[in-house]
Scaffold this motif. Structure first.
Motif, PDB file in Angstrom:
ATOM      1  N   MET A   1       0.836  -1.176   0.000  1.00 27.10           N
ATOM      2  CA  MET A   1       0.000   0.000   0.000  1.00 27.10           C
ATOM      3  C   MET A   1       0.890   1.252   0.000  1.00 27.10           C
ATOM      4  SD  MET A   1      -2.591   1.610   2.724  1.00 27.10           S
ATOM      5  CE  MET A   1      -3.943   0.654   2.979  1.00 27.10           C
ATOM      6  N   SER A   2       0.644   2.166  -0.910  1.00 25.06           N
ATOM      7  CA  SER A   2       1.448   3.362  -1.053  1.00 25.06           C
ATOM      8  C   SER A   2       0.980   4.450  -0.086  1.00 25.06           C
ATOM      9  CB  SER A   2       1.353   3.886  -2.486  1.00 25.06           C
ATOM     10  OG  SER A   2       2.033   5.104  -2.600  1.00 25.06           O
ATOM     11  N   THR A   3       1.956   5.102   0.549  1.00 23.81           N
ATOM     12  CA  THR A   3       1.627   6.222   1.431  1.00 23.81           C
ATOM     13  C   THR A   3       2.004   7.565   0.794  1.00 23.81           C
ATOM     14  OG1 THR A   3       3.768   6.048   2.506  1.00 23.81           O
ATOM     15  CG2 THR A   3       1.939   4.835   3.518  1.00 23.81           C
ATOM     16  N   THR A   4       2.356   7.518  -0.472  1.00 20.79           N
ATOM     17  CA  THR A   4       2.715   8.747  -1.181  1.00 20.79           C
ATOM     18  C   THR A   4       1.496   9.644  -1.318  1.00 20.79           C
ATOM     19  OG1 THR A   4       4.395   7.571  -2.427  1.00 20.79           O
ATOM     20  CG2 THR A   4       3.676   9.691  -3.305  1.00 20.79           C
ATOM     21  N   ARG A   5       1.656  10.892  -0.907  1.00 17.58           N
ATOM     22  CA  ARG A   5       0.579  11.869  -1.039  1.00 17.58           C
ATOM     23  C   ARG A   5       0.829  12.659  -2.316  1.00 17.58           C
ATOM     24  NH1 ARG A   5       0.900  15.653   3.426  1.00 17.58           N
ATOM     25  NH2 ARG A   5      -0.974  16.500   2.485  1.00 17.58           N
ATOM     26  N   TRP A   6       0.345  12.146  -3.437  1.00 15.11           N
ATOM     27  CA  TRP A   6       0.542  12.794  -4.723  1.00 15.11           C
ATOM     28  C   TRP A   6      -0.121  14.157  -4.730  1.00 15.11           C
ATOM     29  CZ3 TRP A   6       4.237  10.676  -7.313  1.00 15.11           C
ATOM     30  CH2 TRP A   6       4.463   9.296  -7.192  1.00 15.11           C
ATOM     31  N   LEU A   7       0.416  15.040  -5.529  1.00 10.98           N
ATOM     32  CA  LEU A   7      -0.159  16.377  -5.646  1.00 10.98           C
ATOM     33  C   LEU A   7      -1.448  16.326  -6.454  1.00 10.98           C
ATOM     34  CD1 LEU A   7       3.035  18.489  -6.472  1.00 10.98           C
ATOM     35  CD2 LEU A   7       2.036  17.973  -4.231  1.00 10.98           C
ATOM     36  N   ASN A   8      -2.452  17.027  -5.958  1.00  9.79           N
ATOM     37  CA  ASN A   8      -3.671  17.136  -6.749  1.00  9.79           C
ATOM     38  C   ASN A   8      -3.427  18.197  -7.822  1.00  9.79           C
ATOM     39  OD1 ASN A   8      -4.446  19.786  -5.860  1.00  9.79           O
ATOM     40  ND2 ASN A   8      -5.335  18.894  -3.986  1.00  9.79           N
ATOM     41  N   PRO A   9      -4.330  18.356  -8.787  1.00  2.00           N
ATOM     42  CA  PRO A   9      -4.079  19.302  -9.884  1.00  2.00           C
ATOM     43  C   PRO A   9      -3.800  20.742  -9.427  1.00  2.00           C
ATOM     44  CG  PRO A   9      -5.839  17.815 -10.494  1.00  2.00           C
ATOM     45  CD  PRO A   9      -5.534  17.534  -9.044  1.00  2.00           C
ATOM     46  N   ASP A  10      -4.514  21.223  -8.418  1.00  2.00           N
ATOM     47  CA  ASP A  10      -4.272  22.588  -7.930  1.00  2.00           C
ATOM     48  C   ASP A  10      -2.905  22.699  -7.257  1.00  2.00           C
ATOM     49  OD1 ASP A  10      -6.695  23.528  -8.880  1.00  2.00           O
ATOM     50  OD2 ASP A  10      -7.736  23.237  -6.956  1.00  2.00           O
TER      51      ASP A  10
ATOM     52  N   GLU B   1      -0.263  20.786  -7.871  1.00  4.04           N
ATOM     53  CA  GLU B   1       0.719  20.656  -8.949  1.00  4.04           C
ATOM     54  C   GLU B   1       0.876  21.986  -9.689  1.00  4.04           C
ATOM     55  OE1 GLU B   1       3.385  18.627 -11.615  1.00  4.04           O
ATOM     56  OE2 GLU B   1       2.487  17.882  -9.772  1.00  4.04           O
ATOM     57  N   LYS B   2      -0.233  22.643  -9.974  1.00  7.83           N
ATOM     58  CA  LYS B   2      -0.212  23.921 -10.676  1.00  7.83           C
ATOM     59  C   LYS B   2       0.529  24.977  -9.839  1.00  7.83           C
ATOM     60  CE  LYS B   2      -3.437  27.248 -12.671  1.00  7.83           C
ATOM     61  NZ  LYS B   2      -4.855  27.570 -12.864  1.00  7.83           N
ATOM     62  N   ALA B   3       0.247  25.028  -8.546  1.00 11.05           N
ATOM     63  CA  ALA B   3       0.905  25.990  -7.657  1.00 11.05           C
ATOM     64  C   ALA B   3       2.399  25.708  -7.561  1.00 11.05           C
ATOM     65  CB  ALA B   3       0.266  25.958  -6.270  1.00 11.05           C
ATOM     66  N   TRP B   4       2.770  24.436  -7.414  1.00  3.14           N
ATOM     67  CA  TRP B   4       4.180  24.058  -7.307  1.00  3.14           C
ATOM     68  C   TRP B   4       4.943  24.463  -8.561  1.00  3.14           C
ATOM     69  CZ3 TRP B   4       8.168  23.467  -4.542  1.00  3.14           C
ATOM     70  CH2 TRP B   4       9.273  22.754  -4.985  1.00  3.14           C
ATOM     71  N   ARG B   5       4.413  24.140  -9.713  1.00  2.54           N
ATOM     72  CA  ARG B   5       5.096  24.459 -10.971  1.00  2.54           C
ATOM     73  C   ARG B   5       5.165  25.980 -11.198  1.00  2.54           C
ATOM     74  NH1 ARG B   5       6.621  20.141 -13.829  1.00  2.54           N
ATOM     75  NH2 ARG B   5       5.669  18.163 -13.266  1.00  2.54           N
ATOM     76  N   ALA B   6       4.128  26.693 -10.804  1.00  3.32           N
ATOM     77  CA  ALA B   6       4.150  28.153 -10.922  1.00  3.32           C
ATOM     78  C   ALA B   6       5.237  28.741 -10.029  1.00  3.32           C
ATOM     79  CB  ALA B   6       2.783  28.736 -10.562  1.00  3.32           C
TER      80      ALA B   6
END
Length: 147
Positions: free
Chosen positions: A1-10, A12-17
């Protein structure tokens, strides 16, 4: 079972900005400093040393202030020393350490570069934001500061 908290689209958008803004501002100010014959690191060393009593700091304190390792700063200081911007002196409090001292040439270089650098910061960052934006940046920065 993965415990990675992937970025949601918002997220991800904020991080890349955020990354794009950091790169754009740093690239612009670095290019402007390079036209004066200085790197970002040169300017940071010169400006932080200029703020110290006697324009002097231990290598360790300077490295900590800049978020660098001592060895990285030592290598950079060697290059700056060869250009006459600073000198090393023995640290009387630590026989193994050294002091970094801003030279008259280093201070003159900083005095010459500072007006152009602040104009660069204004051009690439400050003047593009509203006072409200600047307050938001400061608030966000407080949340992200490393203790």
């Amino acid at each position: 079972m993965s415990t990675t908290r992937w970025l949601n689209p918002d997220e991800e958008k904020a991080w890349r900005a955020f990354l794009r803004v950091m790169v754009a501002v740093q690239t612009g100010t670095a290019r402007d400093l390079a036209a004066l014959g200085l790197s970002d690191a040169d300017y940071e060393v010169l400006s932080t040393l200029s703020e110290q009593p006697g324009h002097t700091s231990t290598l360790g304190a300077q490295a900590d202030k800049m978020g660098w390792s001592r060895s990285r700063l030592s290598r950079h200081a060697t290059r700056m020393e060869a250009r006459g911007l600073l000198r090393r002196e023995p640290d009387p409090a630590d026989g193994r350490g050294c002091l970094l001292v801003l030279t008259a040439e280093g201070l003159a270089t900083l005095d010459n570069a500072a007006p152009a650098h602040v104009e660069s910061v204004r051009h690439h960052f400050i003047d593009r934001l509203t006072p409200e934006d600047l307050r938001a940046v400061e608030r966000i920065a407080r949340h992200l500061e490393v203790n």
